[in-house]
Motif scaffolding. Structure first.
Motif: not given
Length: 320
Positions: A117-129
């Motif tokens: 039906l639909s790709l609704l939402v996205t978010a990147p990931l953060v590489l944290v250290a």
């Protein structure tokens, strides 16, 4: 009795009106929006933001049903087997892109058993250290020198954070941290603050409070620049090439979902996803509103599934 030309014209004019009226009979009872994760999870939050405006548009209650378990696969299977024409689901990446490979006995087929039906939402990931580690490309130099003496955390084998880090290892020569799975991102953060793991790929909503407090360091984003994390540069700036990864949530129905239902959802969902109010609510919860067509969703799933299949195969990743 012969049919007059006038009657034929009236019939031809009425036909599309009758068809339209029949299409508008859906839904005729409450619509259930099934989510494979508990209340308060990011897919659940997205579902609840959308439920109210969708209910207004459809003129029927939209009920969010949480059916957690098996990384969302229990809920996905429930939707796949629904036959009432009023059951939809919100799923995450893995349910459609990697579960088929990771779970040999998966009870549903992601490619066959759903209606996109639909790709609704996205978010990147953060590489944290850890905050004591150097930034940018110098981080990867230090990681290469550490070899397999460094660890990274994720929310479990087969999660986006796990597969994403293995993909990153394939893109950065000599980068070889060892995977340590945890139950959730809070446990990953606790382990990092305690020094048990040196890094992780986590969503901006979880990462940025720790980064802004100086407890963790942001090395880079797994996508291009994002308004969700405006102060964090892409990993490309640290020398990582051909690497793009996001977490997302998508809306789907069972393969049996009727055409009137599909068409009504597509028609009503588009303006909802463009609404400033809805976009802001999703943004405040760490999501970038997208709202694609069904074809756009299918293209995204197909592309990402191929990438995940290649990394799972190359790394020999298996669920214990």
């Amino acid at each position: 009795m012969p049919i007059s030309r006038r009657n034929l014209l009236l019939a031809a004019t009425a036909a599309p009106l009758i068809s339209h009226a029949q299409g508008n009979t859906w839904p005729n009872r409450p619509v259930h929006l099934v989510v494979g994760f508990p209340g308060g999870s990011t897919p659940d939050i997205a579902a609840r933001v959308l439920a109210e405006p969708l209910a207004r548009a459809l003129r029927q209650p939209v009920i969010v049903d949480n059916k957690p378990g098996a990384s969302g696969n229990i809920a996905a299977d429930y939707v796949a087997k629904a036959t009432d024409d009023h059951t939809l689901g919100i799923v995450i990446n893995g349910n459609l892109t990697s579960s088929k490979i990771l779970y040999p006995n998966l009870p549903y087929d992601p490619a066959r058993d759903f209606t996109a039906l639909s790709l609704l939402v996205t978010a990147p990931l953060v590489l944290v250290a850890l905050p004591t580690l150097p930034p940018g490309s110098a981080f990867f130099d230090a990681a290469r020198a550490a070899g397999d003496k460094w660890n990274y955390g994720s929310v479990g084998t087969g999660s986006v954070g796990h597969l994403g880090m293995e993909l990153l290892k394939s893109r950065v020569r000599g980068f070889a941290p060892v995977h340590v799975p945890f139950q959730g991102n809070p446990q990953v953060i606790t382990a990092m603050l305690g020094g048990q793991v040196q890094m992780a790929l986590i969503p901006p909503g979880v990462a940025l409070p720790q980064v802004r407090a100086g407890k963790l360091k942001a090395i880079g984003l797994t996508s291009g620049r994002s308004p969700l994390a405006p102060e964090v540069a892409p990993l490309a700036n640290a020398g990582v090439r051909d690497f793009n990864l996001e977490v997302w949530a998508a809306l789907l129905g069972p393969a049996s979902l009727s055409k009137p239902a599909q068409q009504r959802i597509e028609r009503e969902l588009a303006p909802i996803m463009k609404s400033a109010e809805v976009r802001q609510k999703l943004f405040d919860q760490g999501w970038q509103a997208v709202g694609t067509s069904p074809d756009g969703m299918r293209a995204r799933v197909k592309e990402e599934a191929a990438i995940m299949a290649s990394i799972i195969s190359a790394k020999g990743i298996k669920l214990e």
